[in-house]
Design an enzyme around this catalytic site. Structure first.
Site, PDB file in Angstrom:
ATOM      1  N   GLU A 126       0.894  -1.157   0.000  1.00 33.08           N
ATOM      2  CA  GLU A 126       0.000   0.000   0.000  1.00 33.08           C
ATOM      3  C   GLU A 126       0.923   1.195   0.000  1.00 33.08           C
ATOM      4  O   GLU A 126       1.729   1.352   0.917  1.00 33.08           O
ATOM      5  CB  GLU A 126      -0.890  -0.091   1.234  1.00 33.08           C
ATOM      6  CG  GLU A 126      -2.054   0.854   1.200  1.00 33.08           C
ATOM      7  CD  GLU A 126      -1.909   1.888   2.272  1.00 33.08           C
ATOM      8  OE1 GLU A 126      -1.313   2.943   1.953  1.00 33.08           O
ATOM      9  OE2 GLU A 126      -2.352   1.644   3.399  1.00 33.08           O
ATOM     10  N   CYS A 155      -2.384   7.721   5.019  1.00 33.31           N
ATOM     11  CA  CYS A 155      -2.425   7.257   3.628  1.00 33.31           C
ATOM     12  C   CYS A 155      -3.625   7.861   2.919  1.00 33.31           C
ATOM     13  O   CYS A 155      -3.645   7.979   1.702  1.00 33.31           O
ATOM     14  CB  CYS A 155      -2.566   5.743   3.579  1.00 33.31           C
ATOM     15  SG  CYS A 155      -1.497   4.885   4.715  1.00 33.31           S
TER      16      CYS A 155
END
Lengths: 542, 542
Positions: free
Chosen positions: B276, B313
């Site tokens: 990720e 994120c």
């Protein structure tokens, strides 16, 4: 092919014309000539095909990209009807398909007739899977207000985008133009661009026309399907590199699969590659079963080995057993059957010569003895069966003995005891299948072997033969590397649709904008996980 | 840590000692020294850690490999108890964890307290998912004799093998040593080797000890968990290359994720990488919503932007809106809030200086104007918020404007009309999230945008802010490249377990040898697909 408004012809069009399909149009390749040969006579077959030009490749990708948003947004019912229409047209045109495929591949007529049924059956299975809706992966975590508030989150799967499918040589129908990769990708909502296998371009054309006709009849968006012809690897690399392509399905050689995977990984935006490549499909003959029916197993094994000239991904290329009278009876019967085998015509010249070379290389490895060799008939692409023997210790020491020989050659690994057999199994690479022959007395040993086989194979079968891949919900035709590039999936059976989907979550999205499969009233009646619980109810207002 | 036979201590052990965990043993690294700094003062924190030697890396992998067959064969109930025990120990040791994490990361105490709860809650959720059993993916196509015979085929999912997890900088608990990757891999039956994040080694040690204690208390096989310390990228490359490692979970930078993916793809046997990486999380302010509450949206936006120093994120790094009074009100309010922002301490020196450099580079692109800049407090790793503006046409023309600035910098994209806004959305790379603010009058435009956002993001949210990833069954924390290396999965929520599983089929396997989840009598009571139908009944004899 007729323009969109004209009715689809009732009668099959039996003869290939040398055309590709780009969107709704037949298109003659603008590139180099590509010939298909009769594997029996070696004669060049009519018509001559031509490779797609760069512009034609670009156009197929552009049309697929344009079709994608519309195609994936169609109801599952609409896509199901498209798949069923393809199935109906393939069945209607069966005789023409079988005839042409027989000429191009030399596979027997009954086998090819069965393969049409398998191909249309597979398309219908995916149609029923589309309607069942489980593939949507619907999940709902309903929102909460009050003391312990949380957002409303809903999940479904959506299609990845246009998929490139490489037709396989050995199943001109079931693993090619309208095969499992195409069926599962179309079911998922992904337009498909097929790179036709060069050994059966005429069959590929006939099947592609059926898909194009079905697309027109069911009013699919232009570009939902195209098929291109190419010579050499260039077209494949170009397709896999195209930024509009989002996934790849491939069945073929290890070298071919690895090249495609490398190309896909090197893209600015990498994409998933589902390459089914190389497997030697070990068969384990456990002591009690072998003692009880060594000779019968030997004869049955050679039937599986030589079926379709051994040209199956699941062909049994390795046999493991502990030395003793049972193994003696097995090898004697198997050697007899191989020696008595009439040989066969392989799919192409190239495959036959590769078969011969790979067999020679395997037989030349240290410690390998030849048990029997079958006849090699007088055809351009002829091949004879071959049975080899090696000791367990040599097998364990030499990884090259696991190299696939695509065709009817198998290697018997004679182990000194069950402990060596277990060590040999531990040394195995990834496989599509692993087969165990076991009597009840063998079950303790089988229980020891089973976890080792699970870690090394996609399918474990008992008391049968691996050649024969039943299409259904539970089948896995896949397995750890080098059997495939992605062990997390299967290329046969309904689970194959998941390869071309990815999950998306919707958080606090207004009801009016939610996809049907995650709406409160569950209008599609699909199974969902609501707060983790499986049901297919409507969602009662929280 | 105590030897295995001793009871697990009731009281937390509050101070890190500089140890790694290899199997059941604490182990001081035999390699180079690795320091952790206080991001406020820049002072080096005690204790000093040392990197793992090659031998220690090898030993952790060897133990994981040895533990794997036993660990995956444990009942789901046993693994669930292991996860719950970890959760209990984390909760028990919460104060020590929060204190140390606060020292190492400068994240606020309430946030870290919440993060412990999120981490233990996540472990308990996977425990409940293990018991529910849906993750096993059980399917049965019962065999048939008679006219239309077929083999009996059953399918379940099994664990891939040892997994390497790279701890994330920004969630020292929920995405690190015992975070979502570790929880889902352990749930799947995969031993885990964690590479501790170098910015919070003390926190990592305390968490690793809790996992080791839980493993001992619940009698897990030695090697089910290890944690290694390393400086630089060498240890990561070595772990990802190790043939005994079968999958990788990573949360971090794009460069780091791509390097790991390249290493994994270059292995003789490639493995899946779930990295990720990079997302700018576009926020779309649709005209009616913007007109109704531009100023309120601006203030709320800056709260999301500056939360946790922007170190999420899912931090909103891009805002799209059509020019007009609503956007004016939004930018004025947002600029005021940014200018009034006191700034923050980032996780580390390195992250703060990278934030400053990336912001400078973004602000220097052609056409980018600065709307506001917040204060930068006097800390070693300090950072100030920043708000930039660019026109839609420039944004569409310049892909560099999509580069993530990890921290509290965001770029407002001012579009001339909705058509330009749609074009700008089409130009977006893959994202973890996409946010839409819409009133009812905006729904037609939202309906047009939704399919475009689905193709570009893993999660779409309405009328909220992307910072905040709810752990549940329906969450997707993932998305198309470059948000992740594998859009077919999520790193948060129960679906994450599927990343570490693959299907296996059992054909005509004797009942006595079948795994429980596919036995006729369904002793685990799991949901299965029997001939495609969903149920959790026992299988009546055919």
């Amino acid at each position: 092919m007729k323009p969109k408004e004209a009715p689809v012809p009732d009668r099959p069009q039996p003869h290939p014309t040398g055309a590709m399909v780009i969107g709704t149009e037949p298109a003659l390749g603008a590139g180099a000539r590509v010939h298909v040969s009769d594997p029996r006579s070696g004669a060049v077959l009519e018509p001559v095909f031509r490779a797609a030009s760069d512009e034609q490749i670009d156009r197929a990708c552009a049309l697929a990209d344009r079709a994608f948003p519309q195609f994936r947004a169609l109801s599952a019912e609409r896509r199901a009807r498209f798949l069923e229409r393809i199935a109906d047209l393939l069945d209607e045109r069966r005789d023409a398909l079988v005839e042409r495929a027989h000429t191009e591949t030399a596979l027997p007529l009954p086998r090819l007739t069965g393969e049409v049924g398998r191909t249309s059956g597979q398309l219908r299975l995916f149609a029923s899977e589309l309607r069942a809706g489980t593939w949507q992966g619907a999940r709902i975590d309903p929102g909460r207000t009050g003391d312990n508030p949380r957002a409303d989150i809903r999940q479904r799967r959506i299609a990845l985008g246009p998929v490139v499918v490489f037709g396989a040589s050995n199943f001109p129908l079931a693993f090619s133009t309208a095969g499992g990769d195409t069926a599962s990708a179309l079911a998922a909502g992904c337009p498909v661009v097929v790179k036709a296998h060069p050994a059966h371009l005429g069959t590929a054309e006939l099947v592609a026309r059926a898909i194009a006709d079905a697309a027109a009849a069911t009013e699919m968006p232009e570009g939902v399907f195209s098929q291109l012809v190419g010579s050499g690897n260039e077209i494949g690399a170009r397709l896999v590199s195209d930024p509009r392509i989002r996934a790849v399905g491939f069945t073929g050689s290890r070298a071919g699969g690895l090249a495609i995977a490398a190309t896909a990984a090197a893209r600015p935006v990498p994409i998933p590659v589902y390459a089914e490549m190389s497997s030697v499909n070990p068969v384990l003959l456990l002591p009690a079963a072998l003692a009880a029916r060594g000779a019968a197993l030997g004869a049955a094994f050679v039937e599986s080995l030589t079926l379709g000239a051994g040209q199956f991904c699941t062909n049994p290329g390795l046999v493991f057993a502990v030395d003793g009278p049972g193994l003696g009876a097995f090898t004697a019967a198997a050697a007899d059957a191989v020696a008595a085998n009439a040989g066969a015509v392989m799919l192409s010249d190239g495959i036959a010569s590769h078969y011969a070379d790979a067999g020679t290389a395997l037989a030349a490895r240290d410690g390998v003895a030849e048990l029997a060799r079958g006849a090699r008939p007088d055809y351009a692409a002829a091949a004879g069966a071959r049975l080899l023997l090696v000791d367990g210790a040599r097998f364990i020491a030499d990884p090259q003995l696991q190299t696939e020989v695509f065709g009817a050659t198998s290697l018997v690994v004679r182990c000194t005891d069950t402990s060596e057999l277990i060590t040999a199994v531990r040394a195995l690479e990834g496989q599509l299948t692993a087969t165990v022959h076991a009597d009840t007395a063998d079950h303790p040993l089988a229980a020891t072997l089973l976890p080792l086989l699970e870690q090394r194979a996609g399918r474990i079968l008992f008391d049968g033969w691996p050649t024969g891949v039943q299409v259904g919900h539970a089948m896995v035709h896949g397995g750890p590397f080098p059997a495939t590039t992605d062990a997390r999936s299967t290329s046969v059976g309904t689970l194959a649709i998941e390869r071309f989907l990815r999950p998306v979550a919707y958080q606090d999205v207004p009801a009016a904008l939610l996809p049907a499969e995650v709406c409160d009233d569950n209008p599609l009646g699909v199974w969902r996980r609501v707060d983790g619980e499986v049901d297919r109810d409507t969602l009662s207002p929280g």
